[in-house]
Design a protein around this motif. Structure first.
Motif, mmCIF file in Angstrom:
data_model
loop_
_atom_site.group_PDB
_atom_site.id
_atom_site.type_symbol
_atom_site.label_atom_id
_atom_site.label_comp_id
_atom_site.label_asym_id
_atom_site.label_seq_id
_atom_site.Cartn_x
_atom_site.Cartn_y
_atom_site.Cartn_z
ATOM 1 N N MET A 1 0.841 -1.179 0.000
ATOM 2 C CA MET A 1 0.000 0.000 0.000
ATOM 3 C C MET A 1 0.880 1.234 0.000
ATOM 4 N N ASP A 2 0.243 2.396 -0.227
ATOM 5 C CA ASP A 2 1.003 3.633 -0.213
ATOM 6 C C ASP A 2 1.455 3.974 1.199
ATOM 7 N N GLU A 3 2.627 4.586 1.287
ATOM 8 C CA GLU A 3 3.194 5.010 2.566
ATOM 9 C C GLU A 3 2.218 5.869 3.371
ATOM 10 N N ASP A 4 1.379 6.661 2.706
ATOM 11 C CA ASP A 4 0.469 7.571 3.397
ATOM 12 C C ASP A 4 -0.834 6.926 3.841
ATOM 13 N N SER A 5 -1.010 5.631 3.586
ATOM 14 C CA SER A 5 -2.253 4.955 3.949
ATOM 15 C C SER A 5 -2.365 4.795 5.466
ATOM 16 N N ALA A 6 -3.515 5.202 6.009
ATOM 17 C CA ALA A 6 -3.792 5.014 7.434
ATOM 18 C C ALA A 6 -4.760 3.837 7.565
ATOM 19 N N VAL A 7 -4.208 2.652 7.822
ATOM 20 C CA VAL A 7 -5.024 1.436 7.941
ATOM 21 C C VAL A 7 -5.638 1.412 9.340
ATOM 22 N N TYR A 8 -6.972 1.362 9.403
ATOM 23 C CA TYR A 8 -7.623 1.477 10.712
ATOM 24 C C TYR A 8 -8.633 0.366 11.003
ATOM 25 N N SER A 9 -8.818 -0.572 10.086
ATOM 26 C CA SER A 9 -9.802 -1.631 10.346
ATOM 27 C C SER A 9 -9.416 -2.879 9.561
ATOM 28 N N PHE A 10 -9.594 -4.039 10.226
ATOM 29 C CA PHE A 10 -9.316 -5.325 9.590
ATOM 30 C C PHE A 10 -10.319 -6.324 10.147
ATOM 31 N N GLU A 11 -10.992 -7.025 9.263
ATOM 32 C CA GLU A 11 -11.961 -8.018 9.708
ATOM 33 C C GLU A 11 -12.028 -9.179 8.710
ATOM 34 N N ALA A 12 -12.514 -10.311 9.193
ATOM 35 C CA ALA A 12 -12.628 -11.507 8.357
ATOM 36 C C ALA A 12 -14.068 -12.012 8.417
ATOM 37 N N LEU A 13 -14.559 -12.466 7.281
ATOM 38 C CA LEU A 13 -15.866 -13.115 7.195
ATOM 39 C C LEU A 13 -15.608 -14.572 6.837
ATOM 40 N N VAL A 14 -15.796 -15.470 7.805
ATOM 41 C CA VAL A 14 -15.478 -16.889 7.624
ATOM 42 C C VAL A 14 -16.765 -17.688 7.615
ATOM 43 N N ASP A 15 -17.095 -18.210 6.439
ATOM 44 C CA ASP A 15 -18.332 -18.997 6.293
ATOM 45 C C ASP A 15 -19.527 -18.263 6.886
ATOM 46 N N GLY A 16 -19.595 -16.945 6.621
ATOM 47 C CA GLY A 16 -20.733 -16.159 7.075
ATOM 48 C C GLY A 16 -20.584 -15.536 8.440
ATOM 49 N N ASN A 17 -19.564 -15.898 9.208
ATOM 50 C CA ASN A 17 -19.342 -15.341 10.548
ATOM 51 C C ASN A 17 -18.286 -14.238 10.498
ATOM 52 N N LYS A 18 -18.673 -13.042 10.959
ATOM 53 C CA LYS A 18 -17.740 -11.909 10.926
ATOM 54 C C LYS A 18 -16.899 -11.870 12.190
ATOM 55 N N ILE A 19 -15.575 -11.726 12.011
ATOM 56 C CA ILE A 19 -14.635 -11.617 13.126
ATOM 57 C C ILE A 19 -13.902 -10.289 12.957
ATOM 58 N N VAL A 20 -14.087 -9.385 13.905
ATOM 59 C CA VAL A 20 -13.468 -8.059 13.844
ATOM 60 C C VAL A 20 -12.158 -8.080 14.627
ATOM 61 N N ALA A 21 -11.105 -7.606 13.996
ATOM 62 C CA ALA A 21 -9.785 -7.624 14.638
ATOM 63 C C ALA A 21 -9.635 -6.476 15.618
ATOM 64 N N GLU A 22 -8.747 -6.671 16.577
ATOM 65 C CA GLU A 22 -8.424 -5.668 17.583
ATOM 66 C C GLU A 22 -6.981 -5.240 17.378
#
Length: 696
Positions: A1-22
């Motif tokens: 990604m670009d150096e200036d990108s502010a990544v603030y959210s990451f989550e996974a959807l596994v077989d319909g179940n959403k898991i939000v990262a901390e």
């Protein structure tokens, strides 16, 4: 990604179940991930690479057979502003490897090997839909990839949508150039804080984003002093083409052309030197030399012999050599770095440039797709310079000459920023205050507003003051303190990223005190840093995943057609050849000699030029220089940015020669041309002779 990108959210959807990262301390997150995996749980870890802030590694562990996983990454980013007013967005596809010292143990995801296949053998495609919004209206959208027609979603063109053509193979960076109305208008935006956060915190208080476009007057009398050092990447990867299109010029050939153009554009009276680097480095001169016809000719001949033959990409040693050289009194150091960015130890290099930022400015250029935005942008930012990326069909010369013009501007001094806010309200800067301003440059700053505002309609003012050649200038913006809500808290995230960027020099180079500040702001804002990582664990999975692991390799496309690296000799570019020939003939003082080489470029025989020569009033070099300047205006209009500085030198030389003539009188402008700089020429008969000989 670009150096200036502010990544603030990451989550996974596994077989319909959403898991939000901390977002956690990186060491803690890595321990939690390994623990979850060892127990057979599903876990996901996202972290910055240890050696480059623009590369992320995502670990996906313990999937059930046949599982479907969807990963979502959210980030916000400032878009860079191009010279023509376009905002440039890039979705990177090319990830170049990073060179490491022999025998060096490196824990980097960049060292993971993946199979390379011809483009037609790829089993996956990329789909992308871009929704674009602007309060001031969208004019048009261009791309280096096939796009659908732009669909405007509002009558006033403040919203639009565009998508990649179906079946895109993601074999090149996807670039969008977005043209807005009034893109250079200054602006202040105030964003409401998170209601659930306490006041007196970054995310709880309102955040302010200020965009300045200082109206710095253009000064034709550029500075003539300075020490200009050019650091050129001659590693093996510079043999690669600028892009994967047919007949694309190699990176090293484009760089050599540009370097010659830079040399020809330097002002008389300055000093210069050139370094080549790879696994080792070479310098043209033991120390910077005065810019003369002799030193320029010697340097040009050596540039023409340069090749991509110096192995790996070790930039630290030549940088240290440059910084060790004694300063030249009255000639501030201006460093120009050219590299395709395949450099290891990025943070060490950035720290070296930063520690020497008081005595120089660095202008950096990323050549070709896949250049490290972390390296290129950071070394320019920490030294008060500018950065450019040359990809696709970009002309390297255009972007580099723009930076040279910046370096030749008179210094803007005594820069200060001040606020006028209601009683009880104060602004705490999250961005470093500016130390240098260039003409035509956008300046973006972030601050946090603290205190209570008693009036709903309260307004504030921000002042940018600076000195230029003894004159004081002031830009003022008045803005409403009423904050607007944004579900993504875009300005807050960008403000946090700006704060983190100024302090974060990686795990090994960041001082302990700064590490504490980075961790605090990163965790609070949710914006990832070198010291944090996103961790997600599927705690709903009752049974651990068991059985042998199946390893699947996902291929990436070759950067070359059909996976074949073509020899550099096959990359030829016709465009610009005549211009480069003319530039090659110009002397260090800005003049041209009247000879057969010049007549080949002008397309006129030497006999005809001599017959039209006003010999009784004009010497042959002056006559040749007038002809060359007019040729630039009549045949090189589309590349004016590349020869503006050359022409300026030529016109200055013409004025000096004109002062020696006993014949007074103005030199009128050529019909249909804007040769205002040449109007002082005292020989009127030259006008008609020039038009007769080389009019297009």
């Amino acid at each position: 990604m670009d150096e200036d990108s502010a990544v603030y959210s990451f989550e996974a959807l596994v077989d319909g179940n959403k898991i939000v990262a901390e977002l956690q301390d990186k060491m803690e997150a890595q321990h939690n991930y390994e623990s979850a995996i060892s127990q057979g749980h599903q876990a996901y870890l996202l972290e910055e690479d240890s050696y480059s802030r623009d590369v992320f590694c995502c670990n996906v562990g313990n999937l059930q057979p046949g599982s479907k996983v969807e990963l979502t990454l959210r980030y916000v980013q400032e878009l860079s502003l191009e010279a023509d007013g376009a905002l440039r967005y890039v979705l990177p596809a090319i990830l170049n490897p990073r060179y490491h010292l022999f025998g060096q143990l490196v824990d980097s995801c960049l060292d993971m090997k993946t199979p390379v296949v011809p483009l037609e053998d790829l089993s996956y495609t990329l789909s992308m839909v871009a929704t674009i919004r602007s309060q001031r209206g969208i004019q048009r959208v261009h791309s280096n990839c096939p796009l659908s027609a732009v669909e405007f979603l509002a009558d006033d063109k403040t919203s639009a949508q565009v998508s990649l053509a179906e079946g895109h193979k993601f074999d090149r960076d996807v670039e969008l150039l977005i043209y807005y109305s009034e893109v250079h208008s200054p602006r202040v935006s105030v964003e409401m804080g998170m209601p659930e956060k306490k006041p007196d915190s970054l995310m709880g208080d309102p955040s302010v984003m200020v965009s300045f476009y200082p109206d710095i007057p253009e000064d034709e009398a550029s500075v003539t002093c300075g020490e200009f050092v050019f650091l050129m990447d001659c590693s093996g990867s510079m043999q690669c083409p600028m892009n994967n299109q047919d007949r694309s010029q190699s990176r090293i050939e484009a760089a050599k052309e540009t370097l010659i153009l830079l040399l020809k554009s330097l002002p008389i009276g300055c000093y210069f030197n050139i370094y080549q680097f790879g696994s080792s480095y070479k310098e043209f001169f033991p120390k910077s030399v005065k810019y003369t016809q002799q030193t320029m000719e010697e340097a040009v001949e050596r540039i023409k012999l340069m090749g991509e033959d110096l192995g790996g990409t070790e930039i630290l040693a030549p940088l240290q050599s440059i910084y060790r050289k004694p300063s030249i009194p009255g000639h501030p150091l201006q460093l120009f770095v050219f590299t395709d960015g395949e450099v290891a130890e990025t943070f060490t290099v950035i720290k070296e440039v930063q520690s020497n930022s008081k005595k120089h400015r660095c202008f950096s250029f990323g050549i070709g797709e896949g250049a490290s935005t972390s390296l290129i942008k950071s070394i320019a930012r920490v030294s008060g310079g500018t950065s450019e990326f040359i990809t696709g069909k970009d002309r390297m010369q255009f972007k580099v000459l723009r930076s040279l013009k910046h370096s030749l501007q008179p210094a803007v001094e005594d820069i200060s920023l001040s606020w006028n806010l209601p009683p009880g309200v104060s602004a705490n800067m999250l961005s470093p205050e500016p130390t240098v301003i260039f003409r035509g440059q956008r300046l973006i700053l972030y601050a946090r507003l603290t205190g209570m505002m008693k009036e709903a309609e309260a307004t504030g003012e921000i002042f940018l003051k600076y000195m230029l050649q003894g004159k004081r200038f002031e830009d003022k913006l008045t803005f409403s303190l009423q904050s607007k809500s944004d579900a993504d808290f875009t300005i807050h995230r960008l403000a946090a990223k700006s704060f983190i960027q100024t302090k974060d020099l990686g795990l090994n180079e960041t001082p302990a005190m700064d590490k504490e500040d980075i961790l605090k702001i990163s965790i609070e804002s949710g914006v990832i840093s070198s010291f944090t990582a996103f961790i997600a664990i599927n705690k709903e999975l009752k049974q651990p995943v068991q059985g042998p692991l199946a390893y699947r390799q996902i291929p990436r496309p070759s950067k070359f057609h059909r996976g074949v690296i073509r020899p550099c000799q096959s990359f030829t570019v016709v465009r610009g050849t005549e211009l480069m020939q003319l530039i090659d003939l110009q002397k260090a003082n800005g003049s041209w000699d009247l000879n057969k080489d010049l007549t080949k470029v002008l397309g006129v025989s030497l006999e005809d030029l001599l017959a039209a020569h006003p010999a009784q009033h004009v010497d042959s070099s002056a006559w040749a220089t007038v002809l060359a300047v007019v040729w630039l205006h009549t045949h090189g209009k589309d590349q004016k940015m590349e020869w503006e500085l050359l022409e300026r030198k030529a016109v200055a030389w013409i004025h000096i020669q004109a002062g020696k003539s006993p014949i007074p009188g103005p030199f009128p402008s050529l019909p249909g041309e804007q040769l205002t700089d040449v109007q002082l020429w005292p020989w009127q008969r030259v006008t008609t002779r020039v038009l007769t000989i080389i009019s297009p």
